[in-house]
Design an enzyme around this catalytic site. Structure first.
Site, PDB file in Angstrom:
ATOM      1  N   LYS A  56     -28.834 -16.107  25.374  1.00 39.73           N
ATOM      2  CA  LYS A  56     -27.574 -16.126  24.610  1.00 39.73           C
ATOM      3  C   LYS A  56     -27.758 -15.429  23.264  1.00 39.73           C
ATOM      4  O   LYS A  56     -28.507 -15.892  22.404  1.00 39.73           O
ATOM      5  CB  LYS A  56     -27.107 -17.555  24.343  1.00 39.73           C
ATOM      6  CG  LYS A  56     -25.691 -17.537  23.763  1.00 39.73           C
ATOM      7  CD  LYS A  56     -25.254 -18.853  23.162  1.00 39.73           C
ATOM      8  CE  LYS A  56     -25.424 -18.891  21.668  1.00 39.73           C
ATOM      9  NZ  LYS A  56     -24.655 -17.906  20.908  1.00 39.73           N
TER      10      LYS A  56
ATOM     11  N   GLY B 227     -33.257 -19.582  14.705  1.00 43.09           N
ATOM     12  CA  GLY B 227     -32.009 -19.776  13.959  1.00 43.09           C
ATOM     13  C   GLY B 227     -32.201 -20.759  12.838  1.00 43.09           C
ATOM     14  O   GLY B 227     -33.315 -20.917  12.320  1.00 43.09           O
ATOM     15  N   SER B 228     -31.127 -21.444  12.484  1.00 43.07           N
ATOM     16  CA  SER B 228     -31.181 -22.328  11.318  1.00 43.07           C
ATOM     17  C   SER B 228     -31.989 -23.590  11.621  1.00 43.07           C
ATOM     18  O   SER B 228     -32.035 -24.058  12.759  1.00 43.07           O
ATOM     19  CB  SER B 228     -29.773 -22.711  10.882  1.00 43.07           C
ATOM     20  OG  SER B 228     -29.134 -23.406  11.920  1.00 43.07           O
ATOM     21  N   THR B 229     -32.580 -24.155  10.591  1.00 43.07           N
ATOM     22  CA  THR B 229     -33.339 -25.396  10.736  1.00 43.07           C
ATOM     23  C   THR B 229     -32.416 -26.509  11.222  1.00 43.07           C
ATOM     24  O   THR B 229     -32.821 -27.356  12.024  1.00 43.07           O
ATOM     25  CB  THR B 229     -34.018 -25.743   9.398  1.00 43.07           C
ATOM     26  OG1 THR B 229     -34.955 -24.701   9.104  1.00 43.07           O
ATOM     27  CG2 THR B 229     -34.765 -27.061   9.453  1.00 43.07           C
TER      28      THR B 229
ATOM     29  N   GLY C  47     -32.023 -26.159  14.828  1.00 41.78           N
ATOM     30  CA  GLY C  47     -33.337 -26.469  15.397  1.00 41.78           C
ATOM     31  C   GLY C  47     -33.514 -27.975  15.573  1.00 41.78           C
ATOM     32  O   GLY C  47     -33.999 -28.439  16.609  1.00 41.78           O
TER      33      GLY C  47
ATOM     34  N   GLU D 121     -38.193 -21.302  15.991  1.00 35.95           N
ATOM     35  CA  GLU D 121     -38.529 -20.431  14.864  1.00 35.95           C
ATOM     36  C   GLU D 121     -37.360 -20.550  13.898  1.00 35.95           C
ATOM     37  O   GLU D 121     -36.265 -20.064  14.190  1.00 35.95           O
ATOM     38  CB  GLU D 121     -38.735 -18.997  15.379  1.00 35.95           C
ATOM     39  CG  GLU D 121     -39.588 -18.179  14.461  1.00 35.95           C
ATOM     40  CD  GLU D 121     -38.771 -17.393  13.477  1.00 35.95           C
ATOM     41  OE1 GLU D 121     -38.557 -17.917  12.368  1.00 35.95           O
ATOM     42  OE2 GLU D 121     -38.322 -16.295  13.808  1.00 35.95           O
TER      43      GLU D 121
ATOM     44  N   CYS E 290     -35.689 -14.431   8.099  1.00 31.39           N
ATOM     45  CA  CYS E 290     -36.250 -15.784   7.964  1.00 31.39           C
ATOM     46  C   CYS E 290     -37.484 -15.799   7.085  1.00 31.39           C
ATOM     47  O   CYS E 290     -37.749 -16.771   6.400  1.00 31.39           O
ATOM     48  CB  CYS E 290     -36.548 -16.365   9.336  1.00 31.39           C
ATOM     49  SG  CYS E 290     -37.466 -15.237  10.373  1.00 31.39           S
TER      50      CYS E 290
ATOM     51  N   GLU F  30     -32.641 -22.017   1.678  1.00 34.50           N
ATOM     52  CA  GLU F  30     -32.704 -20.669   2.248  1.00 34.50           C
ATOM     53  C   GLU F  30     -31.357 -19.989   1.966  1.00 34.50           C
ATOM     54  O   GLU F  30     -30.326 -20.390   2.510  1.00 34.50           O
ATOM     55  CB  GLU F  30     -32.939 -20.768   3.759  1.00 34.50           C
ATOM     56  CG  GLU F  30     -33.071 -19.412   4.410  1.00 34.50           C
ATOM     57  CD  GLU F  30     -33.372 -19.481   5.908  1.00 34.50           C
ATOM     58  OE1 GLU F  30     -32.724 -20.276   6.604  1.00 34.50           O
ATOM     59  OE2 GLU F  30     -34.239 -18.720   6.369  1.00 34.50           O
TER      60      GLU F  30
END
Ligand code: NAI
Length: 782
Positions: free
Chosen positions: A181, A233-235, A238, A255, A289, A386
């Protein structure tokens, strides 16, 4: 003299979009579906619509997973060479169509053509070439492994094709099939890649592309037919994925975000460092990132360096991403622009100085000028969050020690740049900084041969290198694991009988910081033998005891720094002292478990200690030779503090089999021994006391496995948790609770392990759990 415009042609890219009527369906089972409900993909540089892309549904995900499942045996059966040829063809096709890919990527994402042409696309092709090699070598290099199966891969919008390559190439090389995706802002190069798959002869169902928003991602994450998930992607997302997959047995790599430091020492080549900084924070508008978003400069050169940075920022060319001489393009979407604007304004309101060069920003589209923030405190939002934009936050430091402290003052741990002309200082800094990548006198270097991934809340797992291949492989020994023995507590404790070999009361305390400690609760739990008779009391550990143990483990950080030779010596010494009391330990095992041949378990434990001692100074890293004048050193570092919930069965061997490899690689351990038979662990206290193991390296807390595991899983200073007591619900809970701090987990689920079997309890797979790879890039020459 000023630059003239140098626009890249969009003729071929537009022709390709037109060929599809600017409307795309999904790519499933080697065929395009009719476009369903669609959404627009915009060019963020001018706001124009490029195409309509289908919003996938969960039914589409079902079909894609089914296609992938059907295709997987055939893909494996093609063999390493068969897959290598297809990966090679994909690499060639990416190169042949490189300009088309570069222009489509620039149109869809807003990043400059200079970057897509010179970085994104060539690196993507390199990834396929490199992994064609791993496919070819699979039977030799990964003989004890098999493909995981069907993998779900979800990527963000900042490197749409490159992230695809990082995920698809190793998955295919290893023999997996894929449901992929792309991010909703940037689907187009993934769709173009699907076409390339058809041309390369990728068999039907091996690669499936389902476009759409986060709901498609969720459907992939929750699909029972997915064996492994790889997410970038974003924490925040995640964490959601970690929770959603807890207890499912799905393999997972994450990641996530970063707030990477860029450290400049006074002796650095300051002009080179400024160029590195440009690559680090203004590459891809800072939407990276591992962007070097925190500039740390040694105080004596701070003013001089900041003046140089401002002068360089003044020369950055912001404008049309298609213009080959522009450095800074558009942000991916107005949403990002607003987010960045909000963060910068809040810094201004907090009294920070915000500096931007005078540059003309295009009137339409989503843009943000290169920005430098000074005067922020270390706890300011802009110094911690971030930003994911072209915004640099600068601070100063005095000593190398302070630089390390500031560098590590973040929840993230993705990358670091160190600039100094002193190789000794640089190599001294590298192991002290908690990050998956260290770039010395360089920045943002990537290569397929070198692993990339984070420490701490930047996620776990690696992409690239051999370690990246392991993410898509399962050890064959896993398939042979037996169902867990009944883990339930034994029945009611009967009073001690005269026949009990341990009739003298010896209430075991806890073992914390190298000393026996009374449990905080003031309670003990009675341990019954195999015959139901009372054997002894052990301390009932609680949350406070775990906290004390974690503190003791952190104080014992010297264990990680001691030489591998010394760690091996300590393990051999433990084995020697255990051997001296073998009969006593065998009797204890027999009394607790009723084992007929308890001597065998003690002998196996001694051998296992020798085994892990042997590995302590042999689990070397690698020296990679990426296409750079220099080397990249992949170091196997300890994970840190590991909580270990030991199996109930084989109370000595199970304990040693988990604790010894963790210690061998320099981790500190808080072990919760077998809940039903903890006495084999508590009997070890005296063995440990006489084996030179430093206090705090191994802490032992007895009590309820569930309760203690819960505390370990939610503790922010515990880096990893292993649970192998056969409790499926307990393992699921540990995975779910560890999502908040994103700690690494290794759980056995509801299955056991034959602890006597070297195949199931030894080997590199265990060492991989006990370590994480740090890649240190060291270019040389002038
Ligand atoms: P995101 O993490 O929401 O999106 C990344 C991918 O995950 C997309 O494909 C998205 O559709 C998918 N996704 C979203 N929700 C999901 C769910 N519940 N389950 C499964 N998949 C899901 O990132 P987003 O919203 O695009 O960016 C927000 C912020 O995240 C950025 O400003 C940046 O700070 C950070 N970010 C970090 C990245 C990195 O490489 N570390 C990449 C992208 C964003």
């Amino acid at each position: 003299m000023d630059y003239g415009p140098a626009p890249e042609s969009t003729k071929e890219a537009n022709a390709w979009l037109e060929q599809h009527g600017r409307r795309f369906g999904l790519f499933i089972d080697n065929a395009w579906t009719e476009p369903g409900e669609t959404f627009a993909s915009f060019n963020p540089a001018d706001g124009s619509e490029l195409a309509q892309v289908t919003q996938g549904t969960s039914a589409d995900v079902d079909r894609a997973v089914e296609a992938a499942r059907r295709a997987q045996p055939g893909w494996v059966a093609m063999g390493g060479h068969g897959r290598a040829k297809i990966l090679y063809a994909l690499a060639r096709l990416l190169q042949k169509h490189s300009r088309l890919f570069a222009v489509v990527e620039t149109l869809d994402n807003g990043k400059t053509i200079r970057e897509t042409r010179d970085a994104d696309i060539p690196l993507a092709a390199r990834h396929f070439y490199h992994h064609a090699g791993w496919a070819q070598l699979q039977s030799e290099e990964f003989a004890d492994y098999r493909a995981v199966g069907v993998v779900g891969q979800i990527v963000p919008w900042n490197f749409p094709l490159l992230m695809l390559a990082w995920k698809v190439a190793p998955a295919l090389a290893a023999g997996n099939t894929i449901v992929f995706k792309p991010a909703e802002f940037t689907s187009l190069t993934a769709l173009l890649f699907a076409e390339i798959c058809q041309q390369a002869g990728v068999p039907a169902g091996v690669v499936n592309v389902v476009t759409g928003d986060g709901s498609v991602g969720e459907a992939i994450v929750n699909h029972a037919g997915i064996d492994k998930l790889a997410f970038t992607g974003s924490t925040e997302v995640g964490r959601i994925i970690r929770k959603a997959t807890a207890g499912s047995g799905k393999k997972l790599s994450l990641e996530l975000g970063g707030k990477s430091p860029f450290i400049v020492f006074a002796d650095a080549d300051l002009d080179a460092a400024v160029e590195g900084l440009v690559d680090s924070i203004w590459f891809n508008q800072g939407q990276v990132c591992c962007a070097g978003s925190r500039l740390l400069v040694q105080e004596s050169v701070y003013d001089r360096f900041i003046a140089k940075v401002k002068a360089r920022m003044q020369n950055l060319r912001v404008g049309s991403p298609l213009d080959k001489s522009n450095d800074v393009g558009a942000l991916v979407d107005p949403v990002q622009q607003q987010r960045i604007h909000g963060l910068v304004e809040s810094a201004r309101a907090e009294g920070c100085e915000v500096w931007q060069p005078a540059c003309e920003i295009p009137a339409t589209g989503s843009w943000f000028p290169p920005t430098l923030i000074t005067g922020a405190s270390t706890t300011a939002t802009v110094a911690q969050a971030e930003i994911f934009g072209p915004v640099l936050v600068a601070m100063s430091f005095r000593t190398p020690g302070e630089a390390v402290q500031l560098a590590n003052n973040t929840v993230y741990g993705l990358a670091t740049c160190v600039w100094t002309e002193s190789i000794s200082l640089a190599l001294d800094m590298a192991p002290q900084i908690k990050a998956g990548v260290v770039w010395i006198n360089t920045a943002n270097q990537f290569d397929a041969a070198c692993g990339f991934g984070g420490y701490k809340e930047s996620g776990f797992g690696r992409e690239g290198g051999k370690e990246g291949m392991y993410e898509y492989l399962t050890p064959l020994a896993e398939d042979a694991r037996p169902p867990a023995p009944n883990a339930a507590d034994k029945g009611k404790v009967k009073p001690a009988t005269d026949g009990n070999p341990f009739a003298i009361d010896r209430t075991a305390k806890l073992y914390i910081g190298g000393k026996q400690a009374r449990p905080d609760s003031g309670y003990s739990r009675a341990i019954a033998g195999a015959n139901g008779a009372f054997l002894a009391d052990v301390g009932e550990g609680n949350r406070k005891d775990i906290r004390n143990a974690v503190e003791a483990a952190h104080k014992a950080s010297g264990w990680a720094k001691t030489t591998a030779h010394n760690r091996a010596q300590v393990l051999y010494y433990i084995a020697e002292n255990l051997a001296a009391r073998a009969d006593e330990f065998a009797a204890r095992i027999a009394a607790q478990t009723g084992a007929k041949n308890a001597e065998r378990e003690v002998q196996a434990s001694i051998e296992r200690l020798f085994y892990w001692a042997a590995w302590a100074d042999k689990y070397d890293g690698l020296a990679h030779q990426p296409p750079m004048h220099g080397i990249t050193v992949a170091l196997n570092e300890p994970v840190g503090v590991i909580g270990v919930i030991c199996p109930n069965e084989n109370p000595l061997l199970g304990f040693i089999s988990l604790v010894a490899p963790a210690l061998a690689l320099g981790n500190r351990v808080i072990a919760v021994p077998s809940q039903t038979a903890p006495l084999s662990a508590t009997d070890l206290y005296q063995v440990l006391d006489t084996s030179d193991l430093p206090g705090g390296a191994l802490n032992i807390v007895t009590g309820s496995a569930d309760e203690l595991a819960r505390t370990l899983a939610t503790h922010f200073d515990v880096d990893a948790i292993w649970r192998h007591d056969g409790s499926a619900e307990g393992c699921a809970e540990v995975e779910r609770l560890s999502a908040e701090s994103l700690k690494r987990t290794w759980t056995g689920g509801g299955r056991g392990r034959d602890w006597f079997s070297a195949q199931q309890a030894c080997g590199r797979a265990v060492l991989q759990h006990a370590s994480q790879v740090k890649n240190v890039w060291i270019p040389y020459g002038v």
